[in-house]
Design an enzyme around this catalytic site. Structure first.
Site, mmCIF file in Angstrom:
data_model
loop_
_atom_site.group_PDB
_atom_site.id
_atom_site.type_symbol
_atom_site.label_atom_id
_atom_site.label_comp_id
_atom_site.label_asym_id
_atom_site.label_seq_id
_atom_site.Cartn_x
_atom_site.Cartn_y
_atom_site.Cartn_z
ATOM 1 N N SER A 99 -9.483 -23.984 15.840
ATOM 2 C CA SER A 99 -8.074 -23.765 16.168
ATOM 3 C C SER A 99 -7.249 -24.917 15.617
ATOM 4 O O SER A 99 -7.746 -26.045 15.482
ATOM 5 C CB SER A 99 -7.878 -23.687 17.684
ATOM 6 O OG SER A 99 -6.510 -23.778 18.039
ATOM 7 N N TYR A 134 -9.345 -26.648 26.345
ATOM 8 C CA TYR A 134 -9.468 -25.739 25.200
ATOM 9 C C TYR A 134 -9.428 -26.519 23.883
ATOM 10 O O TYR A 134 -10.281 -26.325 23.007
ATOM 11 C CB TYR A 134 -8.333 -24.714 25.249
ATOM 12 C CG TYR A 134 -8.246 -23.797 24.051
ATOM 13 C CD1 TYR A 134 -9.030 -22.655 23.966
ATOM 14 C CD2 TYR A 134 -7.352 -24.057 23.013
ATOM 15 C CE1 TYR A 134 -8.942 -21.797 22.877
ATOM 16 C CE2 TYR A 134 -7.249 -23.217 21.915
ATOM 17 C CZ TYR A 134 -8.051 -22.091 21.856
ATOM 18 O OH TYR A 134 -7.946 -21.257 20.774
#
Length: 285
Positions: free
Chosen positions: A177, A190
């Site tokens: 990401s 995350y």
């Protein structure tokens, strides 16, 4: 193709979210995308393959000639739709529901793919979860464990199980990401897992270089998937992706070709690398 969309203030109650409830629906493949047999005769396993980026990758792989196995949690309707889309491309599709946090399930899923297709050539570690918290003190031990178990432990479990079946020229592709590079104050756990995925990708690439198994990653920016309305409140969904240089969220169809490239012979001299379909954000990584 014009990918400008209005996401509205829609939300969903639970993760990983349901694609069929999204308005507008994510674009999973361009109408003018032409397959050229880049993955002909190969088989792939995609975790989180029922919707979003996973669905887009599944359909692109199928259009390039691969049979596809989809691992997903419990979103049966989305998974059945993706299966229909893969089969419409003339390829086989195996659905495998279960919890990727469980090592035994990951091993079983790989075995089912090999039993069904006779081989495994491409592993896409893609399933993820995220739970925003504005203060690190709000992150419970249970949330921390679940986020790491889904987002990085499962990558280890699936890779360990798959290595018995992968050979020279086969590929492992991990979904990282943009948050691994510029961080996200409200997604501390995350973002940490996504940073771990980048390190995992680079380290695994070196580990498997002698076997000539290629390992790379894709680090998407803000992409319009079910995880977004299932994660954020209406205000954040309304603004989602508009702070990128391209001023909009991306579509899964704009990300999936990265996976095709990394899965096929075009990427035979790339390993340990990360591609960045992120709306123009320069991350120098």
């Amino acid at each position: 193709m014009d990918y400008q969309i209005q996401t509205g203030g829609q939300t969903q109650d639970s993760q990983p979210g349901i694609e069929q409830e999204m308005t507008p629906a994510p674009v999973f493949i361009r109408e003018n995308y032409r397959g050229s047999g880049k993955l002909e005769g190969k088989s792939a396993l995609i975790t989180g393959g029922d919707s979003g980026i996973g669905r887009a990758v599944a359909v692109h792989f199928a259009r390039e000639g691969a049979d596809v196995a989809i691992v997903y949690l419990e979103e049966d309707e989305d998974a059945q739709e993706t299966k229909s889309l893969v089969e419409a491309e003339g390829q086989r599709c195996l659905l495998i529901p279960g919890d990727v946090r469980e090592e035994a399930f990951c091993k079983e899923a790989v075995s089912r793919v090999v039993n069904e297709f006779g081989k495994l050539n491409i592993l896409v570690n893609n399933a993820a979860e995220q739970h925003p918290k504005e203060d690190i003190r709000e992150i419970t031990a249970n949330q921390l464990h679940d986020t790491f178990a889904t987002n990085i432990f499962a990558f280890f479990f699936f890779t360990q199980a798959a290595l018995e079946h992968l050979h020279e020229g086969d590929a492992i592709i991990n979904t990282a990401s943009v948050t691994a590079y510029h961080g996200s104050p409200a997604l501390l756990d995350y973002s940490s897992t996504k940073g771990a995925i980048v390190a995992f990708t680079r380290s695994l690439a070196g580990s498997l270089a002698e076997k000539k198994i290629i390992v790379n990653a894709v680090a998407p920016g803000p992409i319009w998937t079910p995880l977004i309305p299932a994660t954020f409140n209406a205000e954040k969904v309304e603004k989602f992706g508009k702070d990128t240089p391209l001023k909009r969220p991306g579509q899964p169809a704009e990300v999936a070709p990265c996976y095709v490239f990394l899965a096929c012979e075009d990427a035979s001299y790339m390993s340990g690398q990360v591609l960045h379909p992120n709306g123009g954000q320069v991350v120098n990584g």
